[in-house]
Design an enzyme around this catalytic site. Structure first.
Site, mmCIF file in Angstrom:
data_model
loop_
_atom_site.group_PDB
_atom_site.id
_atom_site.type_symbol
_atom_site.label_atom_id
_atom_site.label_comp_id
_atom_site.label_asym_id
_atom_site.label_seq_id
_atom_site.Cartn_x
_atom_site.Cartn_y
_atom_site.Cartn_z
ATOM 1 N N GLY A 1 -71.801 -85.840 -46.893
ATOM 2 C CA GLY A 1 -72.215 -86.096 -48.265
ATOM 3 C C GLY A 1 -71.091 -86.785 -49.008
ATOM 4 C CB ALA B 1 -65.954 -87.456 -53.178
ATOM 5 N NE ARG B 2 -64.587 -81.811 -56.422
ATOM 6 C CZ ARG B 2 -64.108 -80.635 -56.039
ATOM 7 N NH1 ARG B 2 -63.484 -80.525 -54.901
ATOM 8 N NH2 ARG B 2 -64.263 -79.576 -56.783
ATOM 9 C CB ALA C 1 -56.463 -77.015 -43.415
ATOM 10 N N GLY D 1 -55.772 -81.735 -44.049
ATOM 11 C CA GLY D 1 -55.075 -82.436 -45.127
ATOM 12 C C GLY D 1 -53.581 -82.200 -45.095
ATOM 13 C CG HIS E 1 -60.251 -76.059 -50.821
ATOM 14 N ND1 HIS E 1 -61.303 -76.332 -49.989
ATOM 15 C CD2 HIS E 1 -60.295 -76.990 -51.799
ATOM 16 C CE1 HIS E 1 -61.968 -77.374 -50.448
ATOM 17 N NE2 HIS E 1 -61.371 -77.801 -51.543
ATOM 18 N NE ARG F 1 -60.079 -71.391 -46.190
ATOM 19 C CZ ARG F 1 -59.278 -72.362 -46.606
ATOM 20 N NH1 ARG F 1 -59.756 -73.372 -47.298
ATOM 21 N NH2 ARG F 1 -57.979 -72.330 -46.332
#
Length: 186
Positions: free
Chosen positions: A6, A8-9, A31, A33, A47, A51
């Site tokens: 999808g 972004a955001r 992760a 990034g 984030h 979680r």
């Protein structure tokens, strides 16, 4: 394997987290990034807070395949967030240190893309060997205008090829728009 794509955001990550949580309590968050500045550090912290401590985390874009083969069977589900960031890191690993006046029309982007797709295949194979239900989050970046720069066009092509490859291998694919997941495969 489940692919969640999808814009972004769009709510992709939150939806993917819900899918992983429904699979069991032993979860691994992969992760991809890198934290380069304070703003990115705040995003990562946000984030992690969302979680909670119910997740273990693997933080690196390299060695994911080996990690999954070695430890994937220890988890009820795995969530790789996100493919697009993983591809960015792989691209810049190959480009190396870039001088200010670098000509981005020079790299062999086809070779970089082929290597990235081969690595994605090893990640999926590692999850399959470990019998780990793996959820991958990716951005659908090809729905906008043609990027202005050679680097932008090469990255759009690389992300599009990776998303097509992953969607083909996935058992289930969701497209998330405005927080609403739509099942488009499976």
């Amino acid at each position: 394997m489940i692919l969640v794509t999808g814009g972004a955001r769009s709510g992709k990550s939150r939806f993917a987290e819900q899918l992983a949580e429904a699979a069991g309590s032993r979860r691994i968050y992969i992760a991809t990034g890198k934290v380069f500045d304070e703003e990115m550090a705040r995003r990562v912290a946000k984030h992690k807070m969302r979680r909670g401590d119910q997740w273990q985390t693997y933080e690196d874009h390299r060695g994911i395949d080996a990690f999954l083969m070695a430890q994937g069977a220890s988890y009820d589900s795995g969530l790789l967030d996100c493919v697009t960031t993983l591809l960015t890191n792989l691209l810049f690993d190959r480009l190396g240190d870039i001088p200010q006046d670098y000509d981005f029309s020079l790299p062999d982007y086809d070779s970089i893309q082929a290597d990235a797709l081969e690595y994605m295949g090893r990640i999926l194979d590692g999850a399959e060997q470990a019998a780990l239900p793996l959820i991958l989050v990716t951005n659908e970046i090809g729905m906008g205008v043609v990027p202005e720069t050679p680097l932008g066009r090469a990255f759009r092509d690389m992300a599009g090829a990776a998303n097509q490859y992953l969607a083909e291998r996935a058992d289930t694919v969701y497209f998330v728009v405005s927080g609403i997941p739509m099942k488009i495969k499976g």
